[in-house]
Design an enzyme around this catalytic site. Structure first.
Site, short mmCIF file in Angstrom:
data_model
loop_
_atom_site.label_atom_id
_atom_site.label_comp_id
_atom_site.label_asym_id
_atom_site.label_seq_id
_atom_site.Cartn_x
_atom_site.Cartn_y
_atom_site.Cartn_z
CG HIS A 151 -1.80 1.17 1.35
ND1 HIS A 151 -3.08 1.21 0.85
CD2 HIS A 151 -1.59 2.39 1.92
CE1 HIS A 151 -3.62 2.39 1.10
NE2 HIS A 151 -2.74 3.13 1.76
CD GLU A 152 2.14 3.59 3.66
OE1 GLU A 152 2.51 4.68 3.17
OE2 GLU A 152 1.07 3.47 4.29
CG HIS A 182 0.23 6.06 -0.36
ND1 HIS A 182 -0.90 6.70 -0.82
CD2 HIS A 182 -0.14 5.44 0.79
CE1 HIS A 182 -1.91 6.47 0.01
NE2 HIS A 182 -1.47 5.71 1.00
CD GLU A 192 -5.05 6.01 2.33
OE1 GLU A 192 -4.90 4.88 2.83
OE2 GLU A 192 -4.08 6.74 2.05
CG ASP A 206 -6.93 0.47 -0.04
OD1 ASP A 206 -5.87 0.46 0.59
OD2 ASP A 206 -8.01 0.87 0.43
#
Length: 488
Positions: free
Chosen positions: A139-140, A143, A204, A208
């Site tokens: 997930h990071e 980003h 987000e 995801d």
């Protein structure tokens, strides 16, 4: 390797972040004619990739100086191996990623410019399996690859362009210190704040989706993501103070449902437990949490009840707890058995090295590490333990050669420079010692202190030596790095 970072006692401000903010504002003013797409990975109208790298480097130096990082070669090796196994299956990778651990029981993870990803130790200990941990890292990574931080700044600048500099500071603070960051962001007007919330939810959702793809393509169980979400939701549903991660990563019920639906689109994977993951959790418990005597009692009880996925993880945690309680012979007995099964396992090698050194069994440590150094040259766990053992044994030239060779390939390795400084101190080589200490300060973003150390090193160097020329060149480089931020 039991390592204690010798940081200067300083109060770190947000000066570097402010410099980054000023640079971002200037960049936006010059390029705001380029409209940012609402989806995708482009955010060049606010920040170029080169500037992101510069800001990321500056932020990482500040993080080293201000946060309680776990400077533990074994855990650093583990989290980077896991993280980079995910990066290999990501798209739009523009940086060499760096993963680091923060010694904090809060559940949190964050990413910022330049591919830097921080993970709180509390998150790792809360995860029940490696797929859950990998889902957070994926997930990071998403980003970063989707450039969400740069895109958020662009979105905020559309509603309040005159506060872009403050918004950069607030967003970056929110990543590293959510409560302080959210306070900074709350100063914005209501319309801008609502736009920021909506954009965060959009980020987000995209992270995801992209993160799930990375997770699955890397061979992990897709259910790791919804399982971890569900666990966090259940744990903090009725708490008045949510964990740091939920301040920057909102978790509404719809997000959990979306994650579960997304995971069901892929085949479920019943993966065996990861020994490395279990050892990492045991190491965090034994070395960074609780009291040594209590840990001995707890690990013994859990071993008796057969609570570990791998018994070896419980024995390893017990060995580390014995070591912390200065029961070195008991630790050695357990570690000897573990190394008999896994002679090249770096968790066990590291712990046995410390045990040998505390018992002054220097030759055993050096023999063990010499073999592994031939097998895994320039591996950070092996090299740093080998160099540290050489220092204990008084073999300073060996330690120097190992560290110098290692730093050629790893020029920003904080622990290696700290060890090299210690070697030079023991060798009574003041010029080299101060020059090495300057590198330590530079990695903390303390360029004035680094330059002062280099001037001292210059004064100790012999006349007309190559060392003096190198020191002068390094002073110029540090001055240029400091000025570079001011020019942005």
């Amino acid at each position: 390797m039991k390592f204690s970072v010798k940081k200067p006692r300083i109060l770190v401000s947000c000066a570097l972040v402010a410099l980054c903010a000023a640079g971002a504002a200037n960049s936006m003013a010059q390029q705001n004619k380029n409209r940012l797409p609402e989806i995708g990975t482009s955010a060049t109208s606010t920040l170029s990739l080169d500037k992101e790298r510069i800001y990321g480097d500056a932020m990482m130096r500040q993080v080293r100086a201000s946060m309680p990082l776990i400077q533990d070669p074994v855990l650093i090796e583990y989290i980077n191996h896991l993280g980079n196994s995910l990066v290999r299956n990501a798209e739009d990778v523009n940086y060499q990623f760096d993963f680091f651990l923060v010694n904090n029981k809060e559940i949190n993870a964050f990413a910022f410019f330049g591919g830097h990803i921080g993970v709180h130790s509390g998150l790792l200990t809360m995860a029940d399996n490696e797929s859950e941990l990998a889902s957070v890292l994926a997930h990071e990574i998403a980003h970063v690859t989707q450039r969400h931080l740069a895109r958020k700044l662009e979105a905020q600048s559309k509603t309040m362009p005159w506060t872009l500099a403050g918004m950069v500071t607030g967003v970056l603070l929110a990543l590293v210190n959510p409560e302080a960051g959210m306070a900074a962001l709350s100063a914005a007007n209501a319309a801008g704040a609502q736009a920021g919330i909506n954009y965060t939810r959009s980020n987000e959702k995209e992270a995801d989706r992209v993160g799930m793809s990375i997770l699955v393509n890397s061979g992990f169980d897709p259910n790791g993501a919804p399982d971890f979400f569900k666990k966090m939701s259940a744990k903090y549903r009725y708490t008045s103070k949510p964990p740091a991660m939920l301040l920057t990563h909102p978790l509404p019920d719809s997000r959990i449902t979306d994650s579960r639906n997304r995971a069901q689109a892929y085949p479920s994977r019943l993966l065996p437990a990861s020994l490395e993951f279990e050892l990492a959790k045991a190491r965090l418990r034994a070395r960074y949490q609780g009291d040594a005597k209590d840990n001995i009692t707890n690990f013994k009880a859990e071993l008796k009840r057969e609570q570990f996925q791998y018994r070896e993880a419980g024995e390893y945690g017990l060995a580390l707890s014995y070591f912390a309680n200065e029961e070195y012979s008991e630790a050695e007995v357990l570690l000897t058995g573990l190394l008999g099964k896994y002679p090249n396992n770096l968790f066990f090698v590291d712990a046995m090295t410390d045990t040998y050194l505390e018992q002054k069994k220097y030759s055993q440590a050096l023999t063990m590490l010499e073999r592994l150094n031939l097998l895994m040259p320039n591996n950070q766990v092996v090299t740093l333990n080998y160099a540290n053992s050489a220092i204990y044994a008084g073999e300073y030239e060996l330690a120097t050669n190992l560290l110098q060779d290692f730093l050629i390939l790893n020029p920003d390795h904080f622990i290696a420079y700290d060890l090299l400084t210690e070697v030079y101190r023991k060798q009574e080589k003041p010029s080299q010692m101060h020059a090495s200490q300057a590198e330590v300060y530079a990695l903390l973003g303390l360029y004035p202190k680094a330059i002062d150390e280099l001037h001292t090193a210059y004064n100790f160097a012999s006349e007309q030596t190559l060392m003096k020329k190198r020191i002068k060149a390094r002073i110029v480089q540090f001055q240029e790095r400091e000025n570079q931020l001011k020019r942005l």
